[in-house]
Design a protein around this motif. Sequence first.
Motif, PDB file in Angstrom:
ATOM      1  N   GLY A 268       0.797  -1.222   0.000  1.00 43.06           N
ATOM      2  CA  GLY A 268       0.000   0.000   0.000  1.00 43.06           C
ATOM      3  C   GLY A 268       0.833   1.276   0.000  1.00 43.06           C
ATOM      4  O   GLY A 268       0.639   2.145  -0.866  1.00 43.06           O
ATOM      5  N   PRO A 269       1.765   1.451   0.954  1.00 42.58           N
ATOM      6  CA  PRO A 269       2.582   2.668   0.938  1.00 42.58           C
ATOM      7  C   PRO A 269       3.379   2.853  -0.348  1.00 42.58           C
ATOM      8  O   PRO A 269       3.512   3.980  -0.841  1.00 42.58           O
ATOM      9  N   PHE A 270       3.907   1.781  -0.904  1.00 45.58           N
ATOM     10  CA  PHE A 270       4.640   1.905  -2.162  1.00 45.58           C
ATOM     11  C   PHE A 270       3.707   2.321  -3.300  1.00 45.58           C
ATOM     12  O   PHE A 270       4.091   3.104  -4.182  1.00 45.58           O
ATOM     13  N   LEU A 277       3.704  10.613  -6.954  1.00 45.33           N
ATOM     14  CA  LEU A 277       4.557  11.106  -8.038  1.00 45.33           C
ATOM     15  C   LEU A 277       3.727  11.412  -9.276  1.00 45.33           C
ATOM     16  O   LEU A 277       3.920  12.446  -9.930  1.00 45.33           O
ATOM     17  N   LEU A 278       2.790  10.532  -9.593  1.00 43.15           N
ATOM     18  CA  LEU A 278       1.922  10.766 -10.741  1.00 43.15           C
ATOM     19  C   LEU A 278       1.098  12.027 -10.548  1.00 43.15           C
ATOM     20  O   LEU A 278       0.941  12.840 -11.474  1.00 43.15           O
ATOM     21  N   PHE A 279       0.576  12.230  -9.343  1.00 47.38           N
ATOM     22  CA  PHE A 279      -0.222  13.425  -9.052  1.00 47.38           C
ATOM     23  C   PHE A 279       0.630  14.678  -9.210  1.00 47.38           C
ATOM     24  O   PHE A 279       0.170  15.699  -9.737  1.00 47.38           O
ATOM     25  N   ALA A 280       1.886  14.614  -8.752  1.00 46.29           N
ATOM     26  CA  ALA A 280       2.774  15.769  -8.850  1.00 46.29           C
ATOM     27  C   ALA A 280       3.107  16.105 -10.306  1.00 46.29           C
ATOM     28  O   ALA A 280       3.251  17.279 -10.662  1.00 46.29           O
ATOM     29  N   ALA A 294       3.997   1.146 -16.193  1.00 40.86           N
ATOM     30  CA  ALA A 294       3.480   0.130 -15.272  1.00 40.86           C
ATOM     31  C   ALA A 294       3.621  -1.273 -15.843  1.00 40.86           C
ATOM     32  O   ALA A 294       3.987  -2.212 -15.128  1.00 40.86           O
ATOM     33  N   THR A 295       3.335  -1.432 -17.125  1.00 42.90           N
ATOM     34  CA  THR A 295       3.428  -2.774 -17.710  1.00 42.90           C
ATOM     35  C   THR A 295       4.875  -3.237 -17.848  1.00 42.90           C
ATOM     36  O   THR A 295       5.140  -4.444 -17.809  1.00 42.90           O
ATOM     37  N   LEU A 296       5.809  -2.319 -17.973  1.00 37.87           N
ATOM     38  CA  LEU A 296       7.216  -2.709 -17.994  1.00 37.87           C
ATOM     39  C   LEU A 296       7.711  -3.115 -16.603  1.00 37.87           C
ATOM     40  O   LEU A 296       8.545  -4.013 -16.463  1.00 37.87           O
ATOM     41  N   LEU A 297       7.195  -2.449 -15.570  1.00 44.67           N
ATOM     42  CA  LEU A 297       7.630  -2.771 -14.213  1.00 44.67           C
ATOM     43  C   LEU A 297       7.150  -4.152 -13.767  1.00 44.67           C
ATOM     44  O   LEU A 297       7.793  -4.804 -12.930  1.00 44.67           O
ATOM     45  N   THR A 298       6.027  -4.614 -14.317  1.00 50.71           N
ATOM     46  CA  THR A 298       5.456  -5.888 -13.865  1.00 50.71           C
ATOM     47  C   THR A 298       6.392  -7.072 -14.086  1.00 50.71           C
ATOM     48  O   THR A 298       6.697  -7.811 -13.132  1.00 50.71           O
ATOM     49  N   PRO A 299       6.882  -7.336 -15.313  1.00 55.69           N
ATOM     50  CA  PRO A 299       7.799  -8.478 -15.456  1.00 55.69           C
ATOM     51  C   PRO A 299       9.089  -8.294 -14.681  1.00 55.69           C
ATOM     52  O   PRO A 299       9.680  -9.282 -14.218  1.00 55.69           O
ATOM     53  N   CYS A 300       9.545  -7.039 -14.512  1.00 55.35           N
ATOM     54  CA  CYS A 300      10.751  -6.815 -13.706  1.00 55.35           C
ATOM     55  C   CYS A 300      10.526  -7.275 -12.272  1.00 55.35           C
ATOM     56  O   CYS A 300      11.396  -7.922 -11.669  1.00 55.35           O
ATOM     57  N   ALA A 301       9.365  -6.947 -11.713  1.00 54.51           N
ATOM     58  CA  ALA A 301       9.058  -7.360 -10.342  1.00 54.51           C
ATOM     59  C   ALA A 301       9.003  -8.877 -10.220  1.00 54.51           C
ATOM     60  O   ALA A 301       9.503  -9.464  -9.247  1.00 54.51           O
ATOM     61  N   MET A 302       8.417  -9.545 -11.220  1.00 58.42           N
ATOM     62  CA  MET A 302       8.289 -10.995 -11.150  1.00 58.42           C
ATOM     63  C   MET A 302       9.651 -11.683 -11.275  1.00 58.42           C
ATOM     64  O   MET A 302       9.891 -12.725 -10.656  1.00 58.42           O
ATOM     65  N   LEU A 303      10.542 -11.104 -12.052  1.00 63.29           N
ATOM     66  CA  LEU A 303      11.885 -11.665 -12.160  1.00 63.29           C
ATOM     67  C   LEU A 303      12.638 -11.548 -10.835  1.00 63.29           C
ATOM     68  O   LEU A 303      13.366 -12.472 -10.436  1.00 63.29           O
ATOM     69  N   VAL A 304      12.476 -10.422 -10.149  1.00 64.39           N
ATOM     70  CA  VAL A 304      13.092 -10.285  -8.829  1.00 64.39           C
ATOM     71  C   VAL A 304      12.512 -11.322  -7.872  1.00 64.39           C
ATOM     72  O   VAL A 304      13.237 -11.961  -7.101  1.00 64.39           O
ATOM     73  N   LEU A 305      11.189 -11.522  -7.925  1.00 65.86           N
ATOM     74  CA  LEU A 305      10.545 -12.528  -7.079  1.00 65.86           C
ATOM     75  C   LEU A 305      11.092 -13.921  -7.360  1.00 65.86           C
ATOM     76  O   LEU A 305      11.268 -14.735  -6.447  1.00 65.86           O
ATOM     77  N   ALA A 323       4.358  -3.056  -6.439  1.00 67.77           N
ATOM     78  CA  ALA A 323       3.388  -2.087  -5.932  1.00 67.77           C
ATOM     79  C   ALA A 323       3.275  -0.891  -6.865  1.00 67.77           C
ATOM     80  O   ALA A 323       2.172  -0.382  -7.104  1.00 67.77           O
ATOM     81  N   MET A 324       4.393  -0.416  -7.405  1.00 67.03           N
ATOM     82  CA  MET A 324       4.335   0.697  -8.353  1.00 67.03           C
ATOM     83  C   MET A 324       3.548   0.302  -9.598  1.00 67.03           C
ATOM     84  O   MET A 324       2.681   1.049 -10.067  1.00 67.03           O
ATOM     85  N   ALA A 325       3.834  -0.886 -10.131  1.00 67.36           N
ATOM     86  CA  ALA A 325       3.120  -1.343 -11.326  1.00 67.36           C
ATOM     87  C   ALA A 325       1.631  -1.495 -11.048  1.00 67.36           C
ATOM     88  O   ALA A 325       0.781  -1.002 -11.807  1.00 67.36           O
ATOM     89  N   ASP A 326       1.312  -2.166  -9.966  1.00 69.73           N
ATOM     90  CA  ASP A 326      -0.083  -2.426  -9.635  1.00 69.73           C
ATOM     91  C   ASP A 326      -0.827  -1.133  -9.315  1.00 69.73           C
ATOM     92  O   ASP A 326      -1.973  -0.925  -9.743  1.00 69.73           O
ATOM     93  N   GLY A 327      -0.177  -0.254  -8.571  1.00 64.04           N
ATOM     94  CA  GLY A 327      -0.816   1.001  -8.188  1.00 64.04           C
ATOM     95  C   GLY A 327      -1.099   1.909  -9.372  1.00 64.04           C
ATOM     96  O   GLY A 327      -2.170   2.513  -9.466  1.00 64.04           O
ATOM     97  N   LEU A 328      -0.162   2.009 -10.288  1.00 64.88           N
ATOM     98  CA  LEU A 328      -0.370   2.855 -11.464  1.00 64.88           C
ATOM     99  C   LEU A 328      -1.399   2.251 -12.404  1.00 64.88           C
ATOM    100  O   LEU A 328      -2.223   2.970 -12.996  1.00 64.88           O
TER     101      LEU A 328
END
Length: 401
Positions: A268-270, A277-280, A294-305, A323-328
Amino acid sequence: MSQPAARAEEAAPGDAAPSASDTRLLWGIALGQTIGWGTLYYAFPLFGAPLEAELGWSRAAFNAGLTLSLLVSGLAAIPVGRMVDRSGGRRMVAWGAGAGALLLLAWAGTSSLPVFWGIWLLMGLAHAASLWAPAMAVVVAMARDPARTITGITFVTGFTATIFTPLTALLIEGLGWRGALLALAALQAVVLPLTLWLLPAEGERPSTAPRPGFSLWQAVRRPAFLQIAACFAALSFVSIGLTAHVIPMLRERGLAEPMVILIVSLHGPFQVAARALLFALGKRVTMRGVGKLATLLTPCAMLVLALAPPALLPFLLYALLWAMADGLMTIVRAAGVAEILGREAYGTITGALTMLSLLPRTLAPLAIALLWEGMGGYGPVPWLLAGLGCVAAATFFRAAR
């Protein structure tokens, strides 16, 4: 100007002159969605272990409940969307929330697996009527500035997992799983009067109502719609699958229980940090650009996992990227659809997108549970999710173009 863009201008929600401020609308939706998602969705995986231990259910049998719910909510998405476009969604969101509270009460009183499945089958109707899609249709139809209002709503809802993951864990520890469900049902019941009080009454014709001659069949045949549908379907499998299995997956990787709760709670906080940042950035970015990131961050997160050793810092990186990918993407699913496809028949269009995500949403919890049972662990799951993330990125880039 493209036809969807022209329609978006002509059907802009600001033309509807809403009777209440966007701030009241924002808080009415945000509080209801935070409680609704927390009690009716995010709490679900924490009940798996105590039910398996007390009632002897398998993990696949337990997760089949969520699968049934997702199946029904997907099938109901288009009819619900049409009703929202035609007459507004305020009462639907409120009474759907009330039904969810009653179903939590019913779950607390059963030990029968078939009854549990029946409860979660009906829970799918409560999801379809009260969670996200109809609520966002209300915002798009009534807010003077829908994109800003949606971003504000996601600031609040971004803390849902942060609040409800440790809260549900504490309730289960202190009250047992049945007592915890009773407490969550009482909290969910508050959403019904809160929604009716804070959300303004709709006018005779919502601003997203389709014009005479609107054809859903023609709308869903547009290439951009099909590409967005493919993207959302792939991301739905990733998101739903992780929600149902990330806690046991992290435990299996050898992380201590406090670390597991911390990683899940930081989602949640992430998310909120990314949305801040998007609002700013404001008008300097478009929903197309946000969706690409957001769609680029998703596979990156899964690779780290998939590759991270059992230590805190690598999993914090996973939590941040996902969280950044999902939140955006939560914002893109609402405001981005209106930007790319237009606002006419918004509820019906988003309902069609939800329905086309039905199969991956429905299969994800059960499929991953079966994979876990068949492979003796979660080892291949992050690689599967990374591949789906690549599919999502490729299709969204095409739709945005």
